[in-house]
Scaffold this motif. Structure first.
Motif, PDB file in Angstrom:
ATOM      1  N   THR A 206      -3.268   9.573  -1.705  1.00 53.27           N
ATOM      2  CA  THR A 206      -2.557   9.935  -2.945  1.00 53.27           C
ATOM      3  C   THR A 206      -3.535  10.286  -4.071  1.00 53.27           C
ATOM      4  O   THR A 206      -3.109  10.613  -5.179  1.00 53.27           O
TER       5      THR A 206
ATOM      6  N   GLN B 102       0.671  -0.474  -5.561  1.00 49.41           N
ATOM      7  CA  GLN B 102       2.017  -0.913  -5.918  1.00 49.41           C
ATOM      8  C   GLN B 102       2.051  -2.432  -6.012  1.00 49.41           C
ATOM      9  O   GLN B 102       1.769  -3.129  -5.052  1.00 49.41           O
TER      10      GLN B 102
ATOM     11  N   ASP C 258       0.820  -1.208   0.000  1.00 44.98           N
ATOM     12  CA  ASP C 258       0.000   0.000   0.000  1.00 44.98           C
ATOM     13  C   ASP C 258       0.859   1.266   0.000  1.00 44.98           C
ATOM     14  O   ASP C 258       2.086   1.205  -0.123  1.00 44.98           O
ATOM     15  N   CYS C 259       0.209   2.404   0.120  1.00 46.98           N
ATOM     16  CA  CYS C 259       0.897   3.697  -0.016  1.00 46.98           C
ATOM     17  C   CYS C 259       1.951   3.915   1.062  1.00 46.98           C
ATOM     18  O   CYS C 259       2.941   4.605   0.828  1.00 46.98           O
ATOM     19  N   ASP C 260       1.756   3.313   2.238  1.00 45.48           N
ATOM     20  CA  ASP C 260       2.744   3.440   3.321  1.00 45.48           C
ATOM     21  C   ASP C 260       3.727   2.281   3.333  1.00 45.48           C
ATOM     22  O   ASP C 260       4.604   2.223   4.204  1.00 45.48           O
TER      23      ASP C 260
ATOM     24  N   THR D 298       3.831   0.980 -10.026  1.00 42.41           N
ATOM     25  CA  THR D 298       2.571   1.671  -9.734  1.00 42.41           C
ATOM     26  C   THR D 298       1.565   1.302 -10.824  1.00 42.41           C
ATOM     27  O   THR D 298       1.819   1.537 -12.002  1.00 42.41           O
TER      28      THR D 298
ATOM     29  N   CYS E 236      -5.400   2.195  -1.760  1.00 37.84           N
ATOM     30  CA  CYS E 236      -4.008   2.385  -1.302  1.00 37.84           C
ATOM     31  C   CYS E 236      -3.071   1.321  -1.859  1.00 37.84           C
ATOM     32  O   CYS E 236      -1.852   1.505  -1.868  1.00 37.84           O
TER      33      CYS E 236
ATOM     34  N   CYS F  77      -7.530   6.543  -0.988  1.00 33.71           N
ATOM     35  CA  CYS F  77      -6.104   6.796  -0.694  1.00 33.71           C
ATOM     36  C   CYS F  77      -5.783   8.289  -0.682  1.00 33.71           C
ATOM     37  O   CYS F  77      -6.295   9.048  -1.511  1.00 33.71           O
TER      38      CYS F  77
END
Lengths: 129, 129
Positions: B98, B106, A78-80, B115, B103, B96
């Motif tokens: 972003t 990736q 995920d984004c983190d 991505t 989220c 998310c």
């Protein structure tokens, strides 16, 4: 072999991250377990889910006892970068040690957790070998 | 009011459990955050997702800044009662920070995280109010 991709993961203080196993076909969430660096590396190498057992404090190749291995089609983060998502095919159609397809069989109904998924196979039968 | 259902959850040493938000329609996993007892109680009461922000150390009513609240249709827990699963409808279609729907954008491609999901809205636009 470069391990830059493993360095990108934000392992917690215990060196772990939660890993979600999702049925690649249906989208159903089957289970959540934990991975350390070695577990994630092995999962990617093998193409089968390998977790870190916090209770047994060792790597746990899912299905090693039950035969219910998980074929990994896709690995996401995920984004983190502190959660792993696996899209899998569940051998035997049973991810849960209770003999159910999914571990998420308890649904909040008012003020109570109701069991809403059937046991597909007696756990004694799954683990007797 | 009885809180037996909250007592059943196996909160970790920090009083938290991971909570997965899953799109109720598509099954897509949108995000994972953390809940304490109060967050889960409020989520059930409100019918909207309330998490515990570990960075800000306070309750976080998802969407309070972005407007991207999460309507909760179902709350589940797993066999160990140490993970929460929310089936939700995501307001604005963006979970998310972003600006992406999910989220989990990736995806491991060989030795690299690629991505694979588009930004739907510029985060500066989401959070400027």
């Amino acid at each position: 072999m470069s391990e830059v991709w493993l360095n990108k993961i934000a392992w917690n203080d215990d060196g772990l991250v939660p890993a979600i196993a999702q049925d690649a076909d249906t989208g159903e969430i089957l289970m959540v377990a934990w991975m350390n660096r070695e577990a994630l590396r092995k999962t990617a190498d093998l193409g089968e889910a390998v977790y870190w057992s916090r209770s047994r404090k060792k790597l746990w190749h899912k299905g090693e006892e039950s035969g219910h291995t998980q074929k990994v089609l896709e690995i996401r983060t995920d984004c983190d970068e502190d959660v792993i998502l696996l899209k899998i095919i569940q051998t035997g159609g049973i991810a849960c040690h209770t003999g159910r397809k999914s571990c998420f069989f308890q649904k909040l109904d008012g003020q109570e957790w109701a069991t809403v998924e059937p046991v597909l196979k007696d756990p004694h039968e799954i683990y007797r070998k």
